[in-house]
Design a protein around this motif. Structure first.
Motif, PDB file in Angstrom:
ATOM      1  N   LEU A   1       0.856  -1.181   0.000  1.00  0.00           N
ATOM      2  CA  LEU A   1       0.000   0.000   0.000  1.00  0.00           C
ATOM      3  C   LEU A   1       0.894   1.233   0.000  1.00  0.00           C
ATOM      4  CD1 LEU A   1      -2.845   1.196   0.175  1.00  0.00           C
ATOM      5  CD2 LEU A   1      -2.684   1.014   2.667  1.00  0.00           C
ATOM      6  N   VAL A   2       0.839   1.997  -1.076  1.00  0.00           N
ATOM      7  CA  VAL A   2       1.746   3.133  -1.260  1.00  0.00           C
ATOM      8  C   VAL A   2       1.168   4.421  -0.707  1.00  0.00           C
ATOM      9  CG1 VAL A   2       2.980   4.533  -2.978  1.00  0.00           C
ATOM     10  CG2 VAL A   2       2.758   2.061  -3.306  1.00  0.00           C
ATOM     11  N   ASP A   3      -0.123   4.667  -0.966  1.00  0.00           N
ATOM     12  CA  ASP A   3      -0.710   5.942  -0.571  1.00  0.00           C
ATOM     13  C   ASP A   3      -2.223   5.819  -0.503  1.00  0.00           C
ATOM     14  OD1 ASP A   3      -0.767   8.558   0.193  1.00  0.00           O
ATOM     15  OD2 ASP A   3      -0.101   9.393  -1.711  1.00  0.00           O
ATOM     16  N   VAL A   4      -2.844   6.695   0.284  1.00  0.00           N
ATOM     17  CA  VAL A   4      -4.295   6.769   0.385  1.00  0.00           C
ATOM     18  C   VAL A   4      -4.710   8.221   0.246  1.00  0.00           C
ATOM     19  CG1 VAL A   4      -6.304   6.436   1.868  1.00  0.00           C
ATOM     20  CG2 VAL A   4      -4.475   4.737   1.865  1.00  0.00           C
ATOM     21  N   LEU A   5      -5.615   8.485  -0.686  1.00  0.00           N
ATOM     22  CA  LEU A   5      -6.133   9.839  -0.895  1.00  0.00           C
ATOM     23  C   LEU A   5      -7.646   9.777  -0.957  1.00  0.00           C
ATOM     24  CD1 LEU A   5      -3.614  11.104  -3.610  1.00  0.00           C
ATOM     25  CD2 LEU A   5      -3.730  11.820  -1.218  1.00  0.00           C
ATOM     26  N   GLN A   6      -8.285  10.311   0.077  1.00  0.00           N
ATOM     27  CA  GLN A   6      -9.740  10.341   0.171  1.00  0.00           C
ATOM     28  C   GLN A   6     -10.331   8.931   0.036  1.00  0.00           C
ATOM     29  OE1 GLN A   6     -10.983  13.347  -2.649  1.00  0.00           O
ATOM     30  NE2 GLN A   6     -10.192  15.010  -1.390  1.00  0.00           N
ATOM     31  N   ASP A   7     -11.047   8.663  -1.079  1.00  0.00           N
ATOM     32  CA  ASP A   7     -11.775   7.404  -1.193  1.00  0.00           C
ATOM     33  C   ASP A   7     -11.094   6.402  -2.113  1.00  0.00           C
ATOM     34  OD1 ASP A   7     -12.112   8.836  -3.483  1.00  0.00           O
ATOM     35  OD2 ASP A   7     -14.256   8.411  -3.711  1.00  0.00           O
ATOM     36  N   ARG A   8      -9.797   6.575  -2.347  1.00  0.00           N
ATOM     37  CA  ARG A   8      -9.087   5.643  -3.217  1.00  0.00           C
ATOM     38  C   ARG A   8      -7.688   5.387  -2.695  1.00  0.00           C
ATOM     39  NH1 ARG A   8      -9.565   8.448  -8.847  1.00  0.00           N
ATOM     40  NH2 ARG A   8     -11.718   8.447  -8.101  1.00  0.00           N
ATOM     41  N   SER A   9      -7.068   4.319  -3.187  1.00  0.00           N
ATOM     42  CA  SER A   9      -5.741   3.935  -2.709  1.00  0.00           C
ATOM     43  C   SER A   9      -4.831   3.649  -3.896  1.00  0.00           C
ATOM     44  CB  SER A   9      -5.820   2.679  -1.834  1.00  0.00           C
ATOM     45  OG  SER A   9      -6.760   2.823  -0.797  1.00  0.00           O
ATOM     46  N   LEU A  10      -3.532   3.891  -3.679  1.00  0.00           N
ATOM     47  CA  LEU A  10      -2.511   3.554  -4.667  1.00  0.00           C
ATOM     48  C   LEU A  10      -1.683   2.408  -4.115  1.00  0.00           C
ATOM     49  CD1 LEU A  10      -1.015   4.237  -7.333  1.00  0.00           C
ATOM     50  CD2 LEU A  10       0.469   5.722  -5.973  1.00  0.00           C
ATOM     51  N   LEU A  11      -1.573   1.327  -4.885  1.00  0.00           N
ATOM     52  CA  LEU A  11      -0.822   0.159  -4.451  1.00  0.00           C
ATOM     53  C   LEU A  11       0.165  -0.258  -5.532  1.00  0.00           C
ATOM     54  CD1 LEU A  11      -4.156  -0.493  -3.681  1.00  0.00           C
ATOM     55  CD2 LEU A  11      -2.894  -1.966  -2.103  1.00  0.00           C
TER      56      LEU A  11
END
Length: 266
Positions: free
Chosen positions: A173-183
């Motif tokens: 899990l790289v990042d979380v912004l509001q209602d979505r995630s970057l993996l």
């Protein structure tokens, strides 16, 4: 004098850039291939690669064709084929001034982007797409919602999909912004829409998918829609990872699974 190159017909065809080895087997079975004027329909037929005249749909193949290896950044909105019956844009539209007949190694969906290898080396294509060689592919994936640590651990260990269980994956899990995630996820299989199906399985549909690595290759210095030729070092390393070359030094190290989420909320 070189030794006679007696090999299976589909392998010789693939090495000549006709298609992938699997597709060459289909062409043989379909009755599209003749050897020295004789129709051959049995895949696995042995031929002399240096002496036999092999024709596909009546055209003699060139077995001394120069091998080319292209690293492309496929943009979204293109299909990973050379021709499309729906008249959508294809990767062939991006291959300016490439006269050789080449084909993609694996696929990226119409809505996916990123690293795509294009070549006329059928032997390498077969090796890279065969799961036994475990050539790693890494993706940056934006998904809806925020997967739990338990869901990511389940994905890392393997998921049961409709076409069977997946092999273990590396996922971070790289990042979380509001209602979505970057993996970031790394797999070595190449099933149809596999990454998307894996995230759907844990309840987090993919919003955007980008392949950033294939074996030793990455997208450094390449913009969407552009491509470059691989250098000799990259070709050798790629063949080594695909099991076509024996490495001089074999490392006993193993890439550790990354699962230590660092979450930054907006």
């Amino acid at each position: 004098m070189g030794r006679l190159q007696v090999e299976r017909l589909q392998k010789v065809m693939a090495q000549a850039g006709i298609a992938s080895r699997r597709r060459c087997e289909e062409l043989i079975a379909e009755g599209a291939v003749r050897v020295n004027g004789r129709l051959v329909t049995q895949p696995g037929t042995k031929v002399n690669a240096m002496q036999d005249r092999i024709q596909v749909h009546g055209k003699t193949i060139n077995q001394t064709k120069k091998k080319i290896y292209i690293l492309m950044y496929k943009p979204r909105g293109y299909v990973t084929t050379l021709h499309d019956p729906q008249n959508r844009k294809t990767i062939a539209d991006l291959l300016n001034n490439i006269k050789e007949r080449v084909y993609p190694v694996g696929r990226l969906d119409y809505d996916s982007e990123g690293l795509l290898l294009v070549t006329n080396d059928g032997e390498l294509t077969h090796a890279l797409t065969h799961p036994s060689h475990e050539v790693k592919k890494t993706y940056l994936v934006t998904v809806s919602g925020v997967p739990s640590k338990e869901a990511l651990e389940q994905m890392a260990g393997g998921l049961d999909l409709e076409d069977g269980p997946t092999s273990p994956a590396q996922v971070e899990l790289v990042d979380v912004l509001q209602d979505r995630s970057l993996l970031e996820i790394t797999i070595h299989e190449g099933r149809n829409r596999q990454v998307r199906r894996m995230f759907e399985k844990i309840g987090h549909p993919v919003l955007r998918l980008k392949r950033i690595k294939l074996g030793p290759l990455n997208l450094k210095g390449i913009r969407p829609g552009r491509y470059r030729f691989l250098n000799n070092k990259e070709i050798r390393e790629l063949k080594k990872q695909a099991g076509l070359l024996i490495p001089k030094h074999v490392s006993s190290g193993k890439i550790k699974q990354k699962l230590n989420p660092k979450i930054r909320r907006a």
